[in-house]
Design a protein around this motif. Structure first.
Motif, PDB file in Angstrom:
ATOM      1  N   VAL A 143      41.528  42.168  33.544  1.00 26.04           N
ATOM      2  CA  VAL A 143      41.591  40.716  33.268  1.00 26.04           C
ATOM      3  C   VAL A 143      41.907  40.081  34.432  1.00 26.04           C
ATOM      4  O   VAL A 143      42.934  40.253  35.242  1.00 26.04           O
ATOM      5  CB  VAL A 143      42.933  40.509  32.189  1.00 26.04           C
ATOM      6  CG1 VAL A 143      42.926  38.839  31.982  1.00 26.04           C
ATOM      7  CG2 VAL A 143      42.527  41.284  30.882  1.00 26.04           C
ATOM      8  N   PHE A 144      41.216  38.966  34.772  1.00 30.39           N
ATOM      9  CA  PHE A 144      41.397  38.213  36.188  1.00 30.39           C
ATOM     10  C   PHE A 144      41.848  36.850  35.503  1.00 30.39           C
ATOM     11  O   PHE A 144      41.325  35.963  34.853  1.00 30.39           O
ATOM     12  CB  PHE A 144      39.844  37.912  36.697  1.00 30.39           C
ATOM     13  CG  PHE A 144      39.292  39.173  37.078  1.00 30.39           C
ATOM     14  CD1 PHE A 144      39.732  39.717  38.495  1.00 30.39           C
ATOM     15  CD2 PHE A 144      38.463  39.854  36.265  1.00 30.39           C
ATOM     16  CE1 PHE A 144      39.073  40.888  38.783  1.00 30.39           C
ATOM     17  CE2 PHE A 144      37.478  40.890  36.758  1.00 30.39           C
ATOM     18  CZ  PHE A 144      38.083  41.443  38.136  1.00 30.39           C
ATOM     19  N   TYR A 145      43.189  36.520  35.641  1.00 29.79           N
ATOM     20  CA  TYR A 145      43.822  35.626  35.348  1.00 29.79           C
ATOM     21  C   TYR A 145      43.794  34.398  36.440  1.00 29.79           C
ATOM     22  O   TYR A 145      43.726  34.559  37.636  1.00 29.79           O
ATOM     23  CB  TYR A 145      45.245  35.746  35.190  1.00 29.79           C
ATOM     24  CG  TYR A 145      45.946  36.210  36.218  1.00 29.79           C
ATOM     25  CD1 TYR A 145      46.830  35.086  37.184  1.00 29.79           C
ATOM     26  CD2 TYR A 145      46.256  37.622  36.780  1.00 29.79           C
ATOM     27  CE1 TYR A 145      47.520  35.416  38.330  1.00 29.79           C
ATOM     28  CE2 TYR A 145      47.249  37.871  37.651  1.00 29.79           C
ATOM     29  CZ  TYR A 145      47.620  36.849  38.505  1.00 29.79           C
ATOM     30  OH  TYR A 145      48.321  37.331  39.670  1.00 29.79           O
ATOM     31  N   ARG A 146      43.793  33.303  35.999  1.00 26.65           N
ATOM     32  CA  ARG A 146      43.790  31.826  37.128  1.00 26.65           C
ATOM     33  C   ARG A 146      45.017  31.075  37.191  1.00 26.65           C
ATOM     34  O   ARG A 146      44.873  30.591  38.191  1.00 26.65           O
ATOM     35  CB  ARG A 146      42.495  30.987  36.390  1.00 26.65           C
ATOM     36  CG  ARG A 146      41.111  31.653  36.374  1.00 26.65           C
ATOM     37  CD  ARG A 146      40.226  30.518  35.745  1.00 26.65           C
ATOM     38  NE  ARG A 146      38.909  30.740  36.409  1.00 26.65           N
ATOM     39  CZ  ARG A 146      37.729  31.789  36.018  1.00 26.65           C
ATOM     40  NH1 ARG A 146      38.329  32.570  35.205  1.00 26.65           N
ATOM     41  NH2 ARG A 146      36.806  31.978  36.517  1.00 26.65           N
ATOM     42  N   THR A 147      45.919  31.136  36.241  1.00 23.65           N
ATOM     43  CA  THR A 147      47.068  30.553  36.325  1.00 23.65           C
ATOM     44  C   THR A 147      48.365  31.486  36.157  1.00 23.65           C
ATOM     45  O   THR A 147      48.245  32.575  35.504  1.00 23.65           O
ATOM     46  CB  THR A 147      47.126  29.300  35.435  1.00 23.65           C
ATOM     47  OG1 THR A 147      47.195  30.071  34.060  1.00 23.65           O
ATOM     48  CG2 THR A 147      45.774  28.464  35.480  1.00 23.65           C
ATOM     49  N   PRO A 148      49.647  30.988  36.554  1.00 22.36           N
ATOM     50  CA  PRO A 148      50.694  31.826  36.041  1.00 22.36           C
ATOM     51  C   PRO A 148      50.768  31.764  34.527  1.00 22.36           C
ATOM     52  O   PRO A 148      51.381  32.920  33.966  1.00 22.36           O
ATOM     53  CB  PRO A 148      51.677  30.910  36.949  1.00 22.36           C
ATOM     54  CG  PRO A 148      51.156  30.443  37.961  1.00 22.36           C
ATOM     55  CD  PRO A 148      49.825  30.021  37.338  1.00 22.36           C
ATOM     56  N   GLU A 149      50.374  30.708  33.950  1.00 28.66           N
ATOM     57  CA  GLU A 149      50.633  30.856  32.427  1.00 28.66           C
ATOM     58  C   GLU A 149      49.621  31.735  31.694  1.00 28.66           C
ATOM     59  O   GLU A 149      50.118  32.565  30.809  1.00 28.66           O
ATOM     60  CB  GLU A 149      50.159  29.418  31.950  1.00 28.66           C
ATOM     61  CG  GLU A 149      51.448  28.262  32.457  1.00 28.66           C
ATOM     62  CD  GLU A 149      51.015  28.000  33.638  1.00 28.66           C
ATOM     63  OE1 GLU A 149      51.991  27.478  34.114  1.00 28.66           O
ATOM     64  OE2 GLU A 149      50.106  28.261  34.282  1.00 28.66           O
TER      65      GLU A 149
END
Length: 226
Positions: A143-149
């Protein structure tokens, strides 16, 4: 529908062709061009993006394209460092890229959490560098996340799966910051739709997509509910 309905771990899948083998004669397919999909900035206004890797992108793309609220899905490569990777070298395991999809979605119609539910239910996150008949780091789960949220949502979701005992084995899905996504060659885009007679589509992808449609019927676009 609950995440506990993990329905793709079928031993028979290992008897079928792999994603790489099925693609060897598709580069000249008359059904798709090398140009691929065109996603214009005006087409993505108001849309969010999510990037996942969970095995052969032909299947992953087909799942997400069927979801209500998803406007477009692009097959490609992420998680590596080489510029302009191509399918020949990625599928051969010669790079550090994973086959991935970039999902453009309307967050007012479908949430990031719901995308995660689909992602984890449509592949095995407990097998390292392997999905069904496909072997190699290019088929790893990420999973490549874009934000801390987003990272918090993913961390909490995986923790929930662990605490609920959904899987017998440990989850090996990587949770990594998004850096770059490279579009795959044009013939890979909408591969499931454009190549219905491909051996991999017939023996592996089609049964999995049918089960996905049955289990996520309430989240499908109207045209896929019949």
């Amino acid at each position: 529908m609950t995440i506990a309905k993990i329905y793709f771990l079928l031993p028979l899948l290992f008897l079928f062709t792999s994603c790489t083998e099925a693609s060897t004669d598709q580069t000249t397919s008359s059904l798709a061009s090398e140009a691929g999909k065109t996603i214009l900035p005006e087409d993505t206004a108001g849309l969010a993006k999510a990037t996942f890797a969970g095995g052969c992108f032909w299947c992953t793309e087909a799942y997400f394209e069927r979801l209500q609220g998803v406007e477009a899905v692009i097959s490609g490569y992420s998680g590596g460092t080489k510029a302009n990777p191509n399918y020949s070298e990625v599928s051969a395991g010669e790079t550090d890229y994973a086959e991935a999809v970039q999902v453009y979605y309307n967050p007012e119609q479908i949430s990031y959490q719901e995308l995660l539910e689909v992602f984890f239910a449509t592949h095995d996150p407990t097998t390292l560098n392997r999905q069904g008949p496909d072997y190699g780091k290019q088929y790893r789960s990420v999973v490549f996340y874009r934000t801390p949220e987003e990272k918090k949502i993913v961390d909490d979701f995986v923790r929930h799966l662990d605490e609920a005992g959904v899987y017998r084995d440990d989850i090996v899905t990587k949770i990594q910051p998004f850096k770059k996504f490279w579009d795959a060659e044009g013939y890979h885009q909408d591969y499931y739709v454009n190549n219905p007679s491909d051996p991999y589509v017939v023996s592996v992808a089609r049964p999995k997509v049918a089960k996905f449609e049955a289990n996520f019927r309430n989240k499908l676009k109207p045209e896929y509910r019949d």
